[in-house]
Motif scaffolding. Structure first.
Motif, mmCIF file in Angstrom:
data_model
loop_
_atom_site.group_PDB
_atom_site.id
_atom_site.type_symbol
_atom_site.label_atom_id
_atom_site.label_comp_id
_atom_site.label_asym_id
_atom_site.label_seq_id
_atom_site.Cartn_x
_atom_site.Cartn_y
_atom_site.Cartn_z
ATOM 1 N N ALA A 40 -12.547 -3.186 51.484
ATOM 2 C CA ALA A 40 -11.309 -3.012 50.744
ATOM 3 C C ALA A 40 -11.263 -1.651 50.064
ATOM 4 O O ALA A 40 -12.301 -1.070 49.732
ATOM 5 N N ASP A 41 -10.047 -1.127 49.869
ATOM 6 C CA ASP A 41 -9.888 0.129 49.151
ATOM 7 C C ASP A 41 -10.397 -0.010 47.722
ATOM 8 O O ASP A 41 -10.363 -1.085 47.121
ATOM 9 N N PHE A 42 -10.877 1.113 47.187
ATOM 10 C CA PHE A 42 -11.392 1.160 45.825
ATOM 11 C C PHE A 42 -10.271 1.597 44.883
ATOM 12 O O PHE A 42 -9.445 2.442 45.226
ATOM 13 N N GLU A 43 -10.246 1.038 43.677
ATOM 14 C CA GLU A 43 -9.239 1.387 42.680
ATOM 15 C C GLU A 43 -9.917 1.689 41.360
ATOM 16 O O GLU A 43 -10.760 0.913 40.898
ATOM 17 N N GLY A 44 -9.593 2.839 40.769
ATOM 18 C CA GLY A 44 -10.223 3.211 39.512
ATOM 19 C C GLY A 44 -9.458 4.311 38.803
ATOM 20 O O GLY A 44 -8.506 4.879 39.336
ATOM 21 N N VAL A 45 -9.895 4.592 37.579
ATOM 22 C CA VAL A 45 -9.284 5.638 36.750
ATOM 23 C C VAL A 45 -10.308 6.746 36.558
ATOM 24 O O VAL A 45 -11.441 6.485 36.136
ATOM 25 N N LEU A 46 -9.903 7.990 36.834
ATOM 26 C CA LEU A 46 -10.802 9.114 36.636
ATOM 27 C C LEU A 46 -11.177 9.224 35.162
ATOM 28 O O LEU A 46 -10.310 9.160 34.281
ATOM 29 N N ALA A 47 -12.453 9.392 34.893
ATOM 30 C CA ALA A 47 -12.925 9.465 33.512
ATOM 31 C C ALA A 47 -12.349 10.674 32.786
ATOM 32 O O ALA A 47 -12.187 10.652 31.557
ATOM 33 N N THR A 48 -12.032 11.749 33.516
ATOM 34 C CA THR A 48 -11.514 12.972 32.903
ATOM 35 C C THR A 48 -10.003 13.003 32.818
ATOM 36 O O THR A 48 -9.432 13.980 32.323
ATOM 37 N N SER A 104 -16.932 13.353 52.207
ATOM 38 C CA SER A 104 -17.821 12.798 53.220
ATOM 39 C C SER A 104 -19.147 12.407 52.578
ATOM 40 O O SER A 104 -19.730 13.198 51.840
ATOM 41 N N VAL A 105 -19.579 11.194 52.853
ATOM 42 C CA VAL A 105 -20.866 10.726 52.343
ATOM 43 C C VAL A 105 -21.799 10.486 53.519
ATOM 44 O O VAL A 105 -21.359 10.267 54.657
ATOM 45 N N GLN A 106 -23.084 10.545 53.246
ATOM 46 C CA GLN A 106 -24.084 10.381 54.304
ATOM 47 C C GLN A 106 -25.278 9.616 53.759
ATOM 48 O O GLN A 106 -25.664 9.787 52.601
ATOM 49 N N TYR A 107 -25.856 8.767 54.593
ATOM 50 C CA TYR A 107 -27.030 7.998 54.209
ATOM 51 C C TYR A 107 -27.825 7.671 55.466
ATOM 52 O O TYR A 107 -27.322 7.785 56.600
ATOM 53 N N GLY A 108 -29.066 7.283 55.292
ATOM 54 C CA GLY A 108 -29.924 6.956 56.421
ATOM 55 C C GLY A 108 -30.473 5.553 56.308
ATOM 56 O O GLY A 108 -30.799 5.076 55.214
ATOM 57 N N GLN A 109 -30.576 4.887 57.452
ATOM 58 C CA GLN A 109 -31.128 3.535 57.496
ATOM 59 C C GLN A 109 -32.124 3.410 58.640
ATOM 60 O O GLN A 109 -32.026 4.121 59.653
ATOM 61 N N LEU A 110 -33.070 2.511 58.492
ATOM 62 C CA LEU A 110 -33.924 2.097 59.586
ATOM 63 C C LEU A 110 -33.284 0.859 60.198
ATOM 64 O O LEU A 110 -33.274 -0.208 59.592
ATOM 65 N N ASP A 111 -32.715 1.009 61.387
ATOM 66 C CA ASP A 111 -32.083 -0.108 62.080
ATOM 67 C C ASP A 111 -33.107 -0.804 62.971
ATOM 68 O O ASP A 111 -33.829 -0.149 63.744
ATOM 69 N N ILE A 112 -33.157 -2.130 62.860
ATOM 70 C CA ILE A 112 -34.071 -2.938 63.671
ATOM 71 C C ILE A 112 -33.235 -3.969 64.420
ATOM 72 O O ILE A 112 -33.056 -5.100 63.956
ATOM 73 N N PRO A 113 -32.690 -3.593 65.585
ATOM 74 C CA PRO A 113 -31.911 -4.548 66.375
ATOM 75 C C PRO A 113 -32.818 -5.425 67.231
ATOM 76 O O PRO A 113 -33.836 -4.961 67.759
ATOM 77 N N PHE A 114 -32.425 -6.668 67.388
ATOM 78 C CA PHE A 114 -33.081 -7.587 68.311
ATOM 79 C C PHE A 114 -32.020 -8.086 69.280
ATOM 80 O O PHE A 114 -30.982 -8.610 68.858
ATOM 81 N N SER A 115 -32.241 -7.899 70.584
ATOM 82 C CA SER A 115 -31.206 -8.187 71.575
ATOM 83 C C SER A 115 -31.704 -9.144 72.645
ATOM 84 O O SER A 115 -32.884 -9.143 73.008
ATOM 85 N N LYS A 142 -22.748 8.541 45.113
ATOM 86 C CA LYS A 142 -23.032 8.336 43.695
ATOM 87 C C LYS A 142 -22.230 9.315 42.840
ATOM 88 O O LYS A 142 -21.658 8.932 41.807
ATOM 89 N N ASP A 143 -22.157 10.592 43.254
ATOM 90 C CA ASP A 143 -21.385 11.587 42.511
ATOM 91 C C ASP A 143 -19.897 11.253 42.531
ATOM 92 O O ASP A 143 -19.202 11.426 41.520
ATOM 93 N N PHE A 144 -19.404 10.767 43.663
ATOM 94 C CA PHE A 144 -17.987 10.422 43.775
ATOM 95 C C PHE A 144 -17.638 9.273 42.841
ATOM 96 O O PHE A 144 -16.648 9.339 42.099
ATOM 97 N N LEU A 145 -18.425 8.209 42.858
ATOM 98 C CA LEU A 145 -18.139 7.059 42.012
ATOM 99 C C LEU A 145 -18.353 7.374 40.536
ATOM 100 O O LEU A 145 -17.714 6.761 39.669
ATOM 101 N N THR A 151 -19.931 6.166 31.824
ATOM 102 C CA THR A 151 -21.359 6.333 31.607
ATOM 103 C C THR A 151 -22.003 6.753 32.936
ATOM 104 O O THR A 151 -21.562 6.319 33.999
ATOM 105 N N PRO A 152 -23.027 7.596 32.897
ATOM 106 C CA PRO A 152 -23.657 8.056 34.133
ATOM 107 C C PRO A 152 -24.211 6.878 34.940
ATOM 108 O O PRO A 152 -24.779 5.937 34.383
ATOM 109 N N LEU A 153 -24.008 6.929 36.241
ATOM 110 C CA LEU A 153 -24.567 5.904 37.118
ATOM 111 C C LEU A 153 -26.066 6.143 37.245
ATOM 112 O O LEU A 153 -26.502 7.214 37.663
ATOM 113 N N THR A 154 -26.839 5.152 36.901
ATOM 114 C CA THR A 154 -28.297 5.326 36.834
ATOM 115 C C THR A 154 -29.018 4.773 38.053
ATOM 116 O O THR A 154 -30.231 4.894 38.153
ATOM 117 N N PHE A 155 -28.289 4.163 38.981
ATOM 118 C CA PHE A 155 -28.951 3.633 40.171
ATOM 119 C C PHE A 155 -28.062 3.851 41.386
ATOM 120 O O PHE A 155 -26.859 4.113 41.272
#
Length: 227
Positions: A40-48, A104-115, A142-145, A151-155
């Motif tokens: 779903a789309d995200f909805e929020g108010v800019l802190a600034t 644009s965001v980027q992340y890495g995962q270890l994919d373990i497919p079983f077929s 994290k920077d975008f959100l 308050t700073p996002l700590t995780f």
């Protein structure tokens, strides 16, 4: 969920081990993939911002190009079992609908497919479950959100693992195989609540839920090393 992940890995290990009683092959696999968030789309108010009117951010801003690399092991019968371990770089585009600005965001995962699959002559189809384990991120999500948080996002907004599914068609010629596959999460890879206050004489505190799974179209080439 730890129990489910343990059961998943045990099934994968058992399937691969049982294949050694028959005939197995193993090799390397690498390729490119187009990935985006699904949710779903995200909805929020800019802190600034002085405005308390929430804006919408589309999580369907487009696909991003990434890659995957790893190895596989499979049985060699017409009806075959296959296990893989792939390091996959994925991403997504977020679009602020108020000004069409994209991130644009980027992340890495270890994919373990079983077929489980079926092959006839050079062609095959396959599909099954997949476990994706979070490896790294480029901090852009994290920077975008953080723009919408007082308050700073700590995780990290990314979850440590998620289950999904995948389905593929492919062709094999001697030691080389080509595979086109669709992968998707049935659990979110990101999950975070961010609070904001509404406008008006009686402002209220509300939560916006950023929860996204992923969808990926993947084209890979494999090379058989041993049988």
């Amino acid at each position: 969920m730890k129990k489910f992940s343990t059961v998943f890995l045990c099934l994968l290990s058992a399937a691969v081990s049982s294949g050694y009683a028959q005939s197995v092959e193993w090799g390397l696999k690498a390729g490119a993939q187009m990935t985006r968030f699904i949710g779903a789309d995200f909805e929020g108010v800019l802190a600034t911002s002085s405005s308390r009117i929430p804006e919408k951010v589309s999580t369907k801003g487009g696909y991003t190009l990434g890659y995957t690399i790893g190895g596989y092991v499979r049985t060699t019968e017409s009806v075959f079992l296959q296990g893989e371990m792939l390091v996959s770089v994925k991403g997504a585009q977020l679009e602020r609908l108020s000004n069409s600005a994209k991130t644009s965001v980027q992340y890495g995962q270890l994919d373990i497919p079983f077929s489980i699959g079926y092959k006839h002559n050079h062609f095959e189809i396959s599909g099954g479950p997949m476990l994706s384990v979070h490896l790294f991120e480029n901090q852009k999500l994290k920077d975008f959100l953080s723009q919408y948080s007082y308050t700073p996002l700590t995780f990290s907004p990314y979850k440590s693992y998620a289950f999904g599914y995948q389905a593929a068609i492919g062709a094999n010629f001697n030691k080389v195989g080509v595979n086109l596959r669709y992968l998707a999460g049935i659990q979110p890879v990101s999950d975070m609540y961010i609070a904001y206050t509404t406008a008006g004489s009686d402002p209220q505190l509300r939560d916006s839920h950023f929860q996204q799974s992923f969808g990926s179209l993947q084209l890979t080439v494999s090379y058989r090393l041993s049988r």
